[in-house]
Design an enzyme around this catalytic site. Structure first.
Site, PDB file in Angstrom:
ATOM      1  N   TYR A  96      -1.229   0.032  11.013  1.00  0.00           N
ATOM      2  CA  TYR A  96      -1.461  -0.445   9.389  1.00  0.00           C
ATOM      3  C   TYR A  96      -0.273  -0.728   8.552  1.00  0.00           C
ATOM      4  CZ  TYR A  96      -3.351  -0.455   5.030  1.00  0.00           C
ATOM      5  OH  TYR A  96      -3.750  -1.249   3.867  1.00  0.00           O
ATOM      6  N   GLU A 147       0.489   3.314   1.934  1.00  0.00           N
ATOM      7  CA  GLU A 147       0.460   3.788   2.878  1.00  0.00           C
ATOM      8  C   GLU A 147       2.266   3.873   3.859  1.00  0.00           C
ATOM      9  OE1 GLU A 147      -2.020   5.366   5.860  1.00  0.00           O
ATOM     10  OE2 GLU A 147      -2.761   5.840   3.863  1.00  0.00           O
ATOM     11  N   LYS A 177       2.328  -2.979   6.889  1.00  0.00           N
ATOM     12  CA  LYS A 177       2.402  -4.108   5.840  1.00  0.00           C
ATOM     13  C   LYS A 177       3.866  -3.608   5.251  1.00  0.00           C
ATOM     14  CE  LYS A 177      -2.590  -4.269   3.728  1.00  0.00           C
ATOM     15  NZ  LYS A 177      -2.541  -5.255   2.763  1.00  0.00           N
ATOM     16  N   THR A 183       1.359  -1.497   0.546  1.00  0.00           N
ATOM     17  CA  THR A 183       0.064   0.138  -0.633  1.00  0.00           C
ATOM     18  C   THR A 183       1.006   1.488   0.480  1.00  0.00           C
ATOM     19  OG1 THR A 183      -1.529   1.316   1.540  1.00  0.00           O
ATOM     20  CG2 THR A 183       0.024   0.055   2.493  1.00  0.00           C
TER      21      THR A 183
HETATM   22  P1  NAP Z   1     -11.139  -4.970   2.230  1.00  0.00           P
HETATM   23  O1  NAP Z   1     -12.097  -4.609   1.721  1.00  0.00           O
HETATM   24  O2  NAP Z   1     -10.688  -4.546   3.811  1.00  0.00           O
HETATM   25  O3  NAP Z   1     -10.878  -6.841   2.567  1.00  0.00           O
HETATM   26  C1  NAP Z   1      -9.925  -7.116   3.068  1.00  0.00           C
HETATM   27  C2  NAP Z   1     -10.408  -8.593   3.204  1.00  0.00           C
HETATM   28  O4  NAP Z   1      -9.540  -9.380   4.422  1.00  0.00           O
HETATM   29  C3  NAP Z   1     -11.843  -9.183   3.353  1.00  0.00           C
HETATM   30  O5  NAP Z   1     -12.297 -10.118   2.674  1.00  0.00           O
HETATM   31  C4  NAP Z   1     -11.616  -9.743   4.608  1.00  0.00           C
HETATM   32  O6  NAP Z   1     -12.600 -10.686   5.276  1.00  0.00           O
HETATM   33  C5  NAP Z   1     -10.191 -10.199   4.880  1.00  0.00           C
HETATM   34  N1  NAP Z   1      -9.694 -10.248   5.624  1.00  0.00           N
HETATM   35  C6  NAP Z   1      -9.616  -9.896   6.681  1.00  0.00           C
HETATM   36  N2  NAP Z   1      -9.072 -10.428   8.831  1.00  0.00           N
HETATM   37  C7  NAP Z   1      -8.893 -11.548   7.920  1.00  0.00           C
HETATM   38  C8  NAP Z   1      -8.132 -12.722   8.595  1.00  0.00           C
HETATM   39  N3  NAP Z   1      -7.589 -12.565   9.778  1.00  0.00           N
HETATM   40  N4  NAP Z   1      -7.713 -13.789   7.490  1.00  0.00           N
HETATM   41  C9  NAP Z   1      -8.904 -14.010   6.177  1.00  0.00           C
HETATM   42  N5  NAP Z   1      -8.639 -12.752   5.968  1.00  0.00           N
HETATM   43  C10 NAP Z   1      -9.195 -11.650   6.306  1.00  0.00           C
HETATM   44  O7  NAP Z   1     -10.010  -4.611   1.678  1.00  0.00           O
HETATM   45  P2  NAP Z   1      -9.682  -3.990   0.144  1.00  0.00           P
HETATM   46  O8  NAP Z   1     -10.150  -2.504  -0.181  1.00  0.00           O
HETATM   47  O9  NAP Z   1     -10.404  -5.021  -0.908  1.00  0.00           O
HETATM   48  O10 NAP Z   1      -7.674  -4.074  -0.013  1.00  0.00           O
HETATM   49  C11 NAP Z   1      -7.630  -5.858  -0.510  1.00  0.00           C
HETATM   50  C12 NAP Z   1      -6.276  -5.484  -0.228  1.00  0.00           C
HETATM   51  O11 NAP Z   1      -5.530  -3.884  -0.578  1.00  0.00           O
HETATM   52  C13 NAP Z   1      -6.304  -5.117   1.522  1.00  0.00           C
HETATM   53  O12 NAP Z   1      -4.950  -6.223   1.808  1.00  0.00           O
HETATM   54  C14 NAP Z   1      -5.800  -4.043   1.635  1.00  0.00           C
HETATM   55  O13 NAP Z   1      -4.955  -3.233   3.228  1.00  0.00           O
HETATM   56  C15 NAP Z   1      -5.440  -3.717   0.346  1.00  0.00           C
HETATM   57  N6  NAP Z   1      -4.461  -2.306  -0.208  1.00  0.00           N
HETATM   58  C16 NAP Z   1      -5.931  -2.145  -0.531  1.00  0.00           C
HETATM   59  C17 NAP Z   1      -5.915  -0.762  -0.888  1.00  0.00           C
HETATM   60  C18 NAP Z   1      -7.063   0.086  -1.101  1.00  0.00           C
HETATM   61  O14 NAP Z   1      -7.180   1.578  -1.386  1.00  0.00           O
HETATM   62  N7  NAP Z   1      -8.718  -0.445  -1.320  1.00  0.00           N
HETATM   63  C19 NAP Z   1      -4.662  -0.162  -1.129  1.00  0.00           C
HETATM   64  C20 NAP Z   1      -3.468  -0.397  -0.861  1.00  0.00           C
HETATM   65  C21 NAP Z   1      -3.560  -1.443  -0.590  1.00  0.00           C
HETATM   66  P3  NAP Z   1     -14.278 -10.113   5.927  1.00  0.00           P
HETATM   67  O15 NAP Z   1     -14.667 -10.087   4.568  1.00  0.00           O
HETATM   68  O16 NAP Z   1     -14.517 -10.874   6.334  1.00  0.00           O
HETATM   69  O17 NAP Z   1     -13.729  -8.780   7.305  1.00  0.00           O
HETATM   70  O1  F7E Z   2      -8.664   7.828   4.104  1.00  0.00           O
HETATM   71  C1  F7E Z   2      -9.691  10.885   5.557  1.00  0.00           C
HETATM   72  C2  F7E Z   2      -8.640  10.004   6.289  1.00  0.00           C
HETATM   73  O2  F7E Z   2      -9.721   5.521   4.878  1.00  0.00           O
HETATM   74  C3  F7E Z   2      -8.643   8.642   3.133  1.00  0.00           C
HETATM   75  C4  F7E Z   2      -6.990   1.535   2.751  1.00  0.00           C
HETATM   76  O3  F7E Z   2      -7.879   1.041   1.535  1.00  0.00           O
HETATM   77  O4  F7E Z   2      -6.103   3.321   0.998  1.00  0.00           O
HETATM   78  C5  F7E Z   2      -7.626   3.348   2.239  1.00  0.00           C
HETATM   79  O5  F7E Z   2      -6.552   3.978   3.741  1.00  0.00           O
HETATM   80  C6  F7E Z   2      -8.238   9.775   3.646  1.00  0.00           C
HETATM   81  C7  F7E Z   2      -7.032   9.774   5.137  1.00  0.00           C
HETATM   82  O6  F7E Z   2      -8.611   5.918   3.197  1.00  0.00           O
HETATM   83  C8  F7E Z   2     -12.966  10.708   6.707  1.00  0.00           C
HETATM   84  O7  F7E Z   2      -7.989  11.250   7.377  1.00  0.00           O
HETATM   85  C9  F7E Z   2     -11.862  12.745   6.193  1.00  0.00           C
HETATM   86  O8  F7E Z   2      -7.062  11.601   4.947  1.00  0.00           O
HETATM   87  O9  F7E Z   2     -10.548   6.460   3.325  1.00  0.00           O
HETATM   88  P1  F7E Z   2     -10.015   6.444   3.852  1.00  0.00           P
HETATM   89  P2  F7E Z   2      -6.691   5.601   3.711  1.00  0.00           P
HETATM   90  O10 F7E Z   2      -6.781   5.791   5.476  1.00  0.00           O
HETATM   91  O11 F7E Z   2      -5.855   6.405   2.683  1.00  0.00           O
HETATM   92  C10 F7E Z   2      -5.110   2.905   1.342  1.00  0.00           C
HETATM   93  C11 F7E Z   2      -3.853   2.989   0.048  1.00  0.00           C
HETATM   94  C12 F7E Z   2      -4.776   1.706   2.208  1.00  0.00           C
HETATM   95  O12 F7E Z   2      -3.290   0.796   2.105  1.00  0.00           O
HETATM   96  C13 F7E Z   2      -6.304   1.602   3.390  1.00  0.00           C
HETATM   97  O13 F7E Z   2      -5.857  -0.323   3.551  1.00  0.00           O
HETATM   98  O14 F7E Z   2      -9.681  10.848   3.914  1.00  0.00           O
HETATM   99  N1  F7E Z   2     -10.819  11.438   5.848  1.00  0.00           N
HETATM  100  N2  F7E Z   2     -12.861  12.682   6.498  1.00  0.00           N
HETATM  101  C14 F7E Z   2     -11.482  10.548   6.560  1.00  0.00           C
HETATM  102  N3  F7E Z   2     -11.172   8.986   6.257  1.00  0.00           N
HETATM  103  C15 F7E Z   2     -12.762   8.076   7.088  1.00  0.00           C
HETATM  104  N4  F7E Z   2     -11.947   6.933   6.641  1.00  0.00           N
HETATM  105  N5  F7E Z   2     -13.477   8.336   7.428  1.00  0.00           N
HETATM  106  C16 F7E Z   2     -13.860   9.581   7.213  1.00  0.00           C
HETATM  107  O15 F7E Z   2     -15.311  10.057   7.965  1.00  0.00           O
END
Ligand code: NAP
Ligand code: F7E
Length: 345
Positions: free
Chosen positions: A157, A135, A161, A133
């Site tokens: 988090y 992050e 990672k 990520t």
């Molecule tokens: P998500 O919607 O939160 O999905 C996370 C998945 O992980 C769900 O299927 C969840 O299962 C499963 N999980 C959580 N804890 C687990 C455990 N202990 N054992 C097995 N499975 C578990 O995340 P996403 O947005 O699809 O992202 C996919 C991956 O990419 C994650 O690793 C995230 O950190 C990473 N990532 C996401 C983004 C983004 O912007 N979306 C960017 C960079 C990296 P449940 O449904 O049961 O909760």
């Molecule tokens: O926040 C601000 C918050 O939670 C984005 C995950 O998929 O992407 C995600 O992480 C921004 C932050 O995403 C609210 O402070 C303001 O600056 O949508 P977010 P994230 O933290 O960037 C990365 C790439 C991952 O890997 C992660 O798994 O938005 N913000 N107000 C808020 N954020 C949330 N959630 N809720 C608010 O009310």
């Protein structure tokens, strides 16, 4: 020709749902790991779900958990996949401050458990993708980030990672495992989890437009993110596992918007004329009838913020021939359409 077999940890999440469809379209047999839950957690998979009584299934779900190493290794040895995608994580940055130990266990050690199982079962056959990520760049001062930008994690988090990223490299170099780290910037879709900011904004403002909700409470409006479409990003994951050599790649759009700009785009598309007044915690958004529709709630501020993310995806463009297909306008329109339909429009 024998069909390829993929195993997805995190199949029930946003990316798991897109990747499953993508691989099924490519004629893979897809196995997914789900956690036992007291309520259904497979809603994103409804249209591809196949009943266990069916013969010759292409999409097969198994119970397992990344914090249970015996389930991880027994699933891998039973399925013997060609490709493993580790998308499983406690993926919410803000929540990771509340449950840091659990987050580190799943997001960090969980990755090690898969790699170690690959090492002992079949280190040459099984290819591995790790969902890294942006992050991990956290507090970086660099205007845009690429594969050479030093990590500076700002949350449990991100720390988990960074461990997962590093251990993936170590297992690749030490044991010759085909293992890749994706460094994916934020990617969104109609299937995005409801507590992430884009989904929360689109869902909340759509309801406000339809007079089903009065106000939306948010945190920091000034952090900048590089938002792409999850459907585009899962293709990059697959491409990484289908090269001659394993490698690490930034996947992003190289465009950047603040949360406030994102709100303005959504309002514009919903024909809400938003006006901003006040500063800091007192900044508020008003609609054309002077109703306050956006307010800051300090519960949504994080102990540490990641202020500036913008990804340079030149390496992926050159080697994977990958580039994002959809821009932010298209992403927002798709997310709004989905919410309107959900609200009977
Ligand atoms: P998500 O919607 O939160 O999905 C996370 C998945 O992980 C769900 O299927 C969840 O299962 C499963 N999980 C959580 N804890 C687990 C455990 N202990 N054992 C097995 N499975 C578990 O995340 P996403 O947005 O699809 O992202 C996919 C991956 O990419 C994650 O690793 C995230 O950190 C990473 N990532 C996401 C983004 C983004 O912007 N979306 C960017 C960079 C990296 P449940 O449904 O049961 O909760
Ligand atoms: O926040 C601000 C918050 O939670 C984005 C995950 O998929 O992407 C995600 O992480 C921004 C932050 O995403 C609210 O402070 C303001 O600056 O949508 P977010 P994230 O933290 O960037 C990365 C790439 C991952 O890997 C992660 O798994 O938005 N913000 N107000 C808020 N954020 C949330 N959630 N809720 C608010 O009310």
């Amino acid at each position: 020709m024998k069909k390829k077999i993929a195993l997805i940890f995190g199949v029930t999440g946003q990316d798991g749902a897109y990747l499953s469809r993508f691989l099924l379209n490519k004629k893979y047999i897809v196995h997914g790991v789900i956690r036992r839950s007291s309520s259904f957690n497979t809603s994103r998979l409804e249209d591809i779900y196949e009943d266990p009584s069916l013969k010759n299934r292409k999409f097969i779900l198994h119970y397992g958990d990344l914090i249970d190493s015996s389930s991880v290794s027994s699933l891998i040895s039973k399925i013997m996949p060609d490709e493993i995608y580790n998308l499983a994580a406690q993926s919410h940055v803000a929540v990771s401050y509340t449950i840091p130990e659990y987050t580190s266990n799943v997001d960090g050690l969980g990755t090690l458990r898969i790699l170690d199982a690959i090492k002992s079962i079949n280190k040459k056959k099984i290819k591995f993708y790790q969902a890294g990520t942006s992050e991990m760049f956290g507090g970086t001062q660099k205007k845009s980030q690429n594969e050479n930008t030093p990590f500076d994690p700002q949350s449990p988090y991100a720390a988990g990672k960074v461990f997962a990223h590093t251990i993936t490299r170590i297992y690749r170099n030490a044991y010759g495992i085909y293992a890749c780290n994706g460094i994916l910037f934020n990617h969104e879709s109609p299937l995005r989890g409801e507590t992430f900011v884009t989904k929360k904004i689109v869902k909340g403002l759509t309801k406000i437009k339809l007079k089903k909700q009065k106000k939306l409470y948010l945190g920091n409006l000034y952090s900048k993110r590089d938002w792409g479409h999850a459907g585009d990003y899962v293709e990059a994951m697959w491409k990484m596992l289908n090269q001659k050599k394993p490698n690490d790649f930034v996947i992003s759009t190289n465009k950047q918007y603040t949360i406030k700009q994102f709100i303005n785009i959504v309002c514009n598309k919903l024909k809400i004329k938003i006006k901003w007044r006040g500063k800091g915690l007192n900044e508020k958004g008003f609609d054309q009838n002077n109703n306050c529709i956006i307010q800051i709630d300090k519960r949504y501020l994080r102990p540490l913020e990641v202020h500036n993310l913008r990804g340079d995806f030149s390496k992926a463009k050159k080697i994977l021939k990958w580039r994002p297909k959809r821009n932010l306008n298209q992403l927002v329109e798709e997310m709004i359409d989905y919410e309107l339909k959900n609200n009977g429009q």
